[in-house]
Design a protein around this motif. Sequence first.
Motif, PDB file in Angstrom:
ATOM      1  N   VAL A 256       0.820  -1.224   0.000  1.00 14.26           N
ATOM      2  CA  VAL A 256       0.000   0.000   0.000  1.00 14.26           C
ATOM      3  C   VAL A 256       0.847   1.263   0.000  1.00 14.26           C
ATOM      4  N   PRO A 257       1.940   1.344   0.815  1.00 14.93           N
ATOM      5  CA  PRO A 257       2.757   2.573   0.760  1.00 14.93           C
ATOM      6  C   PRO A 257       3.306   2.868  -0.628  1.00 14.93           C
ATOM      7  N   VAL A 258       3.621   1.807  -1.377  1.00 15.72           N
ATOM      8  CA  VAL A 258       4.114   2.018  -2.745  1.00 15.72           C
ATOM      9  C   VAL A 258       3.020   2.641  -3.606  1.00 15.72           C
ATOM     10  N   GLY A 259       1.811   2.119  -3.498  1.00 15.69           N
ATOM     11  CA  GLY A 259       0.702   2.684  -4.272  1.00 15.69           C
ATOM     12  C   GLY A 259       0.414   4.123  -3.881  1.00 15.69           C
ATOM     13  N   VAL A 260       0.465   4.418  -2.576  1.00  9.41           N
ATOM     14  CA  VAL A 260       0.215   5.791  -2.131  1.00  9.41           C
ATOM     15  C   VAL A 260       1.303   6.728  -2.631  1.00  9.41           C
ATOM     16  N   LEU A 261       2.570   6.287  -2.512  1.00 10.70           N
ATOM     17  CA  LEU A 261       3.679   7.125  -2.990  1.00 10.70           C
ATOM     18  C   LEU A 261       3.573   7.361  -4.491  1.00 10.70           C
ATOM     19  N   PHE A 262       3.215   6.306  -5.232  1.00  9.23           N
ATOM     20  CA  PHE A 262       3.037   6.449  -6.680  1.00  9.23           C
ATOM     21  C   PHE A 262       1.931   7.464  -6.993  1.00  9.23           C
ATOM     22  N   GLY A 263       0.849   7.366  -6.249  1.00 12.17           N
ATOM     23  CA  GLY A 263      -0.245   8.311  -6.459  1.00 12.17           C
ATOM     24  C   GLY A 263       0.148   9.743  -6.130  1.00 12.17           C
ATOM     25  N   LEU A 264       0.911   9.946  -5.072  1.00 15.12           N
ATOM     26  CA  LEU A 264       1.345  11.308  -4.723  1.00 15.12           C
ATOM     27  C   LEU A 264       2.238  11.891  -5.813  1.00 15.12           C
ATOM     28  N   VAL A 265       3.157  11.074  -6.334  1.00 16.06           N
ATOM     29  CA  VAL A 265       4.054  11.569  -7.401  1.00 16.06           C
ATOM     30  C   VAL A 265       3.262  11.903  -8.659  1.00 16.06           C
ATOM     31  N   VAL A 266       2.334  11.005  -9.026  1.00 16.78           N
ATOM     32  CA  VAL A 266       1.537  11.243 -10.237  1.00 16.78           C
ATOM     33  C   VAL A 266       0.682  12.494 -10.079  1.00 16.78           C
ATOM     34  N   GLY A 267       0.029  12.669  -8.971  1.00 18.42           N
ATOM     35  CA  GLY A 267      -0.836  13.828  -8.778  1.00 18.42           C
ATOM     36  C   GLY A 267      -0.100  15.140  -8.754  1.00 18.42           C
ATOM     37  N   SER A 268       1.151  15.130  -8.269  1.00 20.53           N
ATOM     38  CA  SER A 268       1.920  16.386  -8.211  1.00 20.53           C
ATOM     39  C   SER A 268       2.351  16.881  -9.579  1.00 20.53           C
ATOM     40  N   VAL A 269       2.222  16.040 -10.613  1.00 24.68           N
ATOM     41  CA  VAL A 269       2.578  16.493 -11.974  1.00 24.68           C
ATOM     42  C   VAL A 269       1.718  17.670 -12.409  1.00 24.68           C
ATOM     43  N   LEU A 270       0.557  17.814 -11.822  1.00 20.39           N
ATOM     44  CA  LEU A 270      -0.339  18.919 -12.194  1.00 20.39           C
ATOM     45  C   LEU A 270       0.283  20.290 -11.924  1.00 20.39           C
ATOM     46  N   LEU A 271       1.358  20.321 -11.137  1.00 24.41           N
ATOM     47  CA  LEU A 271       2.017  21.594 -10.841  1.00 24.41           C
ATOM     48  C   LEU A 271       2.582  22.260 -12.092  1.00 24.41           C
ATOM     49  N   VAL A 272       2.933  21.483 -13.112  1.00 22.12           N
ATOM     50  CA  VAL A 272       3.581  22.033 -14.320  1.00 22.12           C
ATOM     51  C   VAL A 272       2.579  22.168 -15.464  1.00 22.12           C
ATOM     52  N   ARG A 273       1.322  22.286 -15.169  1.00 24.68           N
ATOM     53  CA  ARG A 273       0.312  22.306 -16.234  1.00 24.68           C
ATOM     54  C   ARG A 273       0.437  23.521 -17.155  1.00 24.68           C
TER      55      ARG A 273
ATOM     56  N   ILE B 266       1.204  19.238 -22.235  1.00 25.22           N
ATOM     57  CA  ILE B 266       1.225  17.941 -22.921  1.00 25.22           C
ATOM     58  C   ILE B 266       1.663  16.840 -21.956  1.00 25.22           C
ATOM     59  N   THR B 267       2.667  17.145 -21.129  1.00 23.34           N
ATOM     60  CA  THR B 267       3.152  16.155 -20.158  1.00 23.34           C
ATOM     61  C   THR B 267       2.046  15.752 -19.189  1.00 23.34           C
ATOM     62  N   VAL B 268       1.291  16.721 -18.720  1.00 25.05           N
ATOM     63  CA  VAL B 268       0.204  16.427 -17.782  1.00 25.05           C
ATOM     64  C   VAL B 268      -0.828  15.510 -18.424  1.00 25.05           C
ATOM     65  N   VAL B 269      -1.199  15.786 -19.685  1.00 23.94           N
ATOM     66  CA  VAL B 269      -2.208  14.961 -20.364  1.00 23.94           C
ATOM     67  C   VAL B 269      -1.671  13.549 -20.599  1.00 23.94           C
ATOM     68  N   LEU B 270      -0.397  13.456 -21.012  1.00 22.81           N
ATOM     69  CA  LEU B 270       0.180  12.129 -21.242  1.00 22.81           C
ATOM     70  C   LEU B 270       0.222  11.308 -19.953  1.00 22.81           C
ATOM     71  N   VAL B 271       0.578  11.932 -18.838  1.00 15.76           N
ATOM     72  CA  VAL B 271       0.601  11.209 -17.558  1.00 15.76           C
ATOM     73  C   VAL B 271      -0.799  10.770 -17.170  1.00 15.76           C
ATOM     74  N   SER B 272      -1.782  11.658 -17.377  1.00 20.72           N
ATOM     75  CA  SER B 272      -3.167  11.277 -17.046  1.00 20.72           C
ATOM     76  C   SER B 272      -3.649  10.121 -17.911  1.00 20.72           C
ATOM     77  N   ILE B 273      -3.236  10.095 -19.186  1.00 22.89           N
ATOM     78  CA  ILE B 273      -3.611   8.966 -20.051  1.00 22.89           C
ATOM     79  C   ILE B 273      -2.932   7.681 -19.569  1.00 22.89           C
ATOM     80  N   ALA B 274      -1.656   7.816 -19.138  1.00 24.11           N
ATOM     81  CA  ALA B 274      -0.902   6.632 -18.713  1.00 24.11           C
ATOM     82  C   ALA B 274      -1.492   5.995 -17.455  1.00 24.11           C
TER      83      ALA B 274
END
Length: 466
Positions: free
Chosen positions: A58-75, A80-88
């Motif tokens: 579970v900590p791995v999944g939570v950490l992965f989610g925190l990293v993925v969600g923080s990508v929105l900072l560079v929107r 394009i990077t934000v959209v590609l990450v959201s698709i992935a």
Amino acid sequence: MTTTGADRGAVGAGSAGRSWWWWGRRRGVVLDVSLAVVSALECGLEGVGFAQEASLPVPVGVLFGLVVGSVLLVRRKWPITVVLVSIAVTPAEMGFLMGIVGLYSLAASEVPRRFTAGLAGMSTVAVYIVTMVRLRQDVAQADVDQQDFDPSGWYVPVVSLFMTLGFNAPPVLFGLYIGARRRLMESLRERADSLEQELSLLADRAEQRAQWARQEERRRIAREMHDVVAHRVSLMVVHAAALQAVALKDPQKAVKNAALVGDMGRQALSELREMLGVLREEVPAVVPVAGLASVVPLAAVGRAAAAAAEAAAEGGDGGDGGRQGGAGGDGPCLDALEALVEQSRQAGAVVELLVTGEARPYGAEVEQTAYRVVQEALTNVHKHAAGARVVVRLAHREAEVAMQVENGPSDATVADADLPSGGNGLVGMRERVTRLGGVFVSGPTEAGGFRVSAVLPVREAAAAAS
């Protein structure tokens, strides 16, 4: 790097004294950081379910989610990077907020539309597939729990399509609207800046024209005063010299000359009074209107001054013959040449007037210019060639009128009146003639005299006057 129109418009306005990386203003930083925190928390919570399904800690999944969600900072900088990450991360059912905000940022940015359409299509397909798979699983589970539930074959695809469009279409459409609005505002702002520059250039040009008009009117008024006043004053000096010579020998002639001097002096004073009275009137030259310099035509002041001066000059008791007919009656005309020549004869000069061709009325400026040329030429004869014989020729031709004043050498037996000269007489005549498109020639003759010739085209002069 890709930036939106709002980012470029804000650069320099809010970051003049402090840098905010790729943000233009502080509120942009606050908004993006807040969205990134919310997205990171959402993805972190969704990472719990992802870790359980993928058999990960579970900590791995939570950490992965925190990293993925923080990508929105560079929107703003890399949409394009934000959209590609959201698709992935769509198969992991993660990044709901990131997908919506990423599609909006991409549609509102300056990314070419083909890339926007392509990425939006990829996101739609990914969401549609995940939604349909998840919905089919839910329907299958419901079919197991409730034996009476029998959905038809179109239910899952149609509902999945509506859910996908409801997820992707609103942010894309709203982003396209905001992007178009920003570009429109930028174009309007650029157009306003260009119009402001054009208005500034027009104001500068108007100021230059006003300055040129003032200088031109100064020269014109000086020329008018010289032509109107100098002739009478010159004749006064000549008559005064004659009066001094015959005062004891011929008292009757002395009385006549004294009366002429008095009349001319009064006329000269009246001319000066009228001219200066018009010049003292306060008429604004430049009036600022809506950021522009609107030039009040100074020529009107000059024309009024010239008209007033010439009214005094020509309206006297016999003076130059008055305003006779002559094309509008705005000043001296060619019909007054005989009276002008007679004045020089009374001053003791031998003047002959020769007129050829059929006399006819011309435009006001043509007649005034022709009159002034002859007047100034006779004045120069009194100044520089005392006692010389003068021939004044006036020729009426088909499309032009020509005048010539030629004097012989001065008579050594006649005392020079010693009249001062400013050297502007010939210059003023040339300016008058060339202004109407005519030809002016002056110079000494072989016999030791001086000749002044001018030709005024009637048609061209009339067009210039109009």
